[in-house]
Design an enzyme around this catalytic site. Sequence first.
Site, PDB file in Angstrom:
ATOM      1  N   ASP A  48      64.194  64.531 -53.758  1.00 45.08           N
ATOM      2  CA  ASP A  48      65.637  64.510 -54.059  1.00 45.08           C
ATOM      3  C   ASP A  48      66.088  65.852 -54.657  1.00 45.08           C
ATOM      4  OD1 ASP A  48      65.315  61.766 -53.442  1.00 45.08           O
ATOM      5  OD2 ASP A  48      64.947  61.311 -55.556  1.00 45.08           O
ATOM      6  N   GLU A 225      72.874  56.719 -49.053  1.00 44.80           N
ATOM      7  CA  GLU A 225      72.682  57.250 -50.404  1.00 44.80           C
ATOM      8  C   GLU A 225      72.601  58.774 -50.335  1.00 44.80           C
ATOM      9  OE1 GLU A 225      68.999  55.479 -51.687  1.00 44.80           O
ATOM     10  OE2 GLU A 225      67.761  56.927 -50.612  1.00 44.80           O
TER      11      GLU A 225
END
Length: 483
Positions: A48, A225
């Site tokens: 991420d 997401e």
Amino acid sequence: MPPSHKRRPLVAALATVLLMIGGLLMPGTAHASPAVQYTNPLAAQRADPHVFRHTDGYYYLTATVPEYDRIVLRRATTIQGLASAPETTIWRRHTSGEMGAHIWAPEIHFINGKWYVYFAAGRADDVWRIRMYVLESSAANPLSGTWTERGRITTPWDTFSLDATTFVTNGVRYLLWAQQEPGISTNSNLYIARMGANPWTITGATTRLTVPTLAWETRGHKVAEGPAVLQRNGRLFLTYSASATDANYCVGMLTASASADPLQASSWTKSANPVFASNASTGQYGPGHNSFTTSEDGQSDILVYHDRNYRDISGDPLNDPNRRTRVQKVHWRADGTPDFGIPVPDGVTPVRLMSYDTPGSAVRHWEYRARLEANVSPLADSQFKIVTGLSGSGTVSLESTNFPGYHLRHRNHEAWVERGDGSALFRADASFTRRAGLAGSGTVSLESVNFPGYYLRHRAGQVWVEQNDGTAAFRNNASFVLE
């Protein structure tokens, strides 16, 4: 000839990327920019990833650590420098209560003179009760400054929420995030709202932008997401990640006009297919949860993301620690939309050989024959890794991006992309001496190792290795701009 190549027609459709003339873009053309080269992976076991380029001359990198227990930060004056930069833990999870588990997806932003880190966290006594939180620091250097917890971002529902990010368009700051909405049977959808009086509150209406419904959004889990925004060419490009966090993980995109109201769901159009996905040829799986930054010269947009270099995972993918931070250049189509291509192989990132005298056209392979073409699609057909020459030091070879192990070589003066047969002849045919461009400054020319005085050049839409006849036409045909 590999069966996959025989089955797959290498049709044409990426960027008419016209060269910059006098520092100005020709009207209606896509952005062309110099080559950038980085070495992947940038950081092991960092998922991420978020890279923020600040006005202080530093790039800042934060990412999820596999222990899910802290927020780390590193900085360097170059993107590649982040790979070896010291890493500082700026915050650790609580030992009880809120922010006590699953510390995920931190992002660092500089807003109104202060640093802010957005992140998601569960409770120590309920690890899946994941919500979004914000840290603040007024220090000039966020690695050494004190961080204040500004608490939870309150949204319309007290449900699973994560991956907050922020952007400004038309002078207005917005928050984007992913959340599970009551009454919708998905893991998470994407939402947007205006920021309030400070960077940890939202105000006004919350808009649901997209729900994962397509096949590539719902493999393993129904997920949208990790939103990120790239602004260029009068449009907003909102990338997001979909499906389970294994090899099915991929990137989709929403597009809106920069003049449209981003709070209106109707302003956005969803891509019908992923814009970035696993690629078995390059050995990259589950690319996603990206951010964007710019190259050191400011002329290229850089895609920052994580993936794994293997497909099969034992057990829950969230327990597999080996997602790595990677970077590669974003290319732009003639219609002004981004082309992310494929996750490039590990090692040095590839370049494109753009024609000097036919702006917007690149060397690409088509059924193994090398040719010159505009609007190349798939993009990877025109991307080559410049490696040490197969015939030895002092030379270079050009390795195909989407067919690793295949190199550009000459045969009967024709240029082909072929797999080496181990012979000295192939190694010599696939090796070149990199020269200053015959056409002059800013260009490169590639001289054959085993045919001195013969250069890679384009003629009649194809690419050849031919003898320099001294004419201006030859010099121009044999000169390329690396992009």
